[in-house]
Scaffold this motif. Structure first.
Motif, PDB file in Angstrom:
ATOM      1  N   THR A  61       0.833  -1.209   0.000  1.00 43.39           N
ATOM      2  CA  THR A  61       0.000   0.000   0.000  1.00 43.39           C
ATOM      3  C   THR A  61       0.866   1.256   0.000  1.00 43.39           C
ATOM      4  OG1 THR A  61      -1.741  -1.177   1.210  1.00 43.39           O
ATOM      5  CG2 THR A  61      -1.834   1.228   1.205  1.00 43.39           C
ATOM      6  N   MET A  87      -6.320   4.177  -0.331  1.00 44.51           N
ATOM      7  CA  MET A  87      -5.285   3.961   0.677  1.00 44.51           C
ATOM      8  C   MET A  87      -5.897   3.771   2.062  1.00 44.51           C
ATOM      9  SD  MET A  87      -1.921   6.291   1.520  1.00 44.51           S
ATOM     10  CE  MET A  87      -2.912   7.699   2.053  1.00 44.51           C
ATOM     11  N   SER A 120      -7.383   0.349   2.352  1.00 45.56           N
ATOM     12  CA  SER A 120      -6.329  -0.669   2.490  1.00 45.56           C
ATOM     13  C   SER A 120      -5.801  -0.727   3.923  1.00 45.56           C
ATOM     14  CB  SER A 120      -5.174  -0.370   1.526  1.00 45.56           C
ATOM     15  OG  SER A 120      -5.605  -0.461   0.190  1.00 45.56           O
TER      16      SER A 120
END
Length: 209
Positions: free
Chosen positions: A53, A71, A74
């Motif tokens: 990530t 993001m 994640s």
């Protein structure tokens, strides 16, 4: 003669059952090992997802709300994975303490002396996991009422688990003070006992205010 024969037969049966129970008890080590391996696997996978990530965020070449949302999702999934690994670790540790050896050195907050202790610790982590799961759904949410039913369901489960933890804490306090009353002046200075004494003192001070 008959009585002696029956006595020997009962003794033999008792020894066989004792061996069976001991074997079953030791077989718990399989569950302990599998729980620890599964937890370790999730930790490693979560670490790899973290690096992936971060790498994607650094090489994306653009900063936008869409990339930010990807993001954030994640990282929420990674946190959820780490928490699930914690559940597996606590399960493995608890089973080991309960069935194999309770002399293992662990922090006071990880001491497990009964099934109720194990359930309380697992319930605490599950509450956090449910909160993280709902946060992930909230980030994905793009309008509509579909999240309402999910939020209510998660809220009910969290409320139930919180009530269970509260009752468990009350029972722990009752057991502690009952034990101290039986012992008279002899007090328990273990970390768990001192924590209960401190909480009881703070609750009394709050009531006096």
């Amino acid at each position: 003669m008959l009585q002696t024969y029956l006595s020997k037969k009962n003794m033999l049966l008792r020894n066989i059952l004792q061996r069976i129970f001991t074997a079953c008890q030791l077989s718990i080590i399989i569950a302990v090992f599998c729980s620890l391996v599964a937890g370790f696997t999730l930790l490693i996978y979560g670490a790899l997802m973290t690096f992936t990530t971060v790498s994607h965020a650094l090489t994306a070449g653009q900063v936008s709300s869409k990339e930010e949302k990807i993001m954030v999702l994640s990282f929420i999934e990674i946190i959820d994975m780490f928490l699930l690994a914690t559940v597996l670790y606590i399960t493995g540790l608890g089973l080991y303490e309960l069935f194999i050896d309770n002399r293992i050195k662990v922090p006071a907050w990880l001491e497990i002396r009964s099934i109720d202790d194990l359930k309380a610790k697992l319930a605490s982590v599950v509450v956090v996991i449910l909160g993280v799961v709902f946060l992930g759904q909230a980030v994905k949410w793009e309008g509509g009422t579909d999240i309402l039913a999910f939020g209510v369901a998660v809220g009910l489960v969290i409320a139930t688990l919180t009530y269970f933890l509260g009752e468990q804490h009350k029972n722990d306090k009752k057991k502690y003070f009952a034990a101290n009353n039986r012992r008279g002046a002899e007090l328990d200075y273990s970390p768990k006992a001192m924590s209960l004494m401190k909480q009881d003192k703070e609750s009394k001070e709050t009531m006096l205010r």
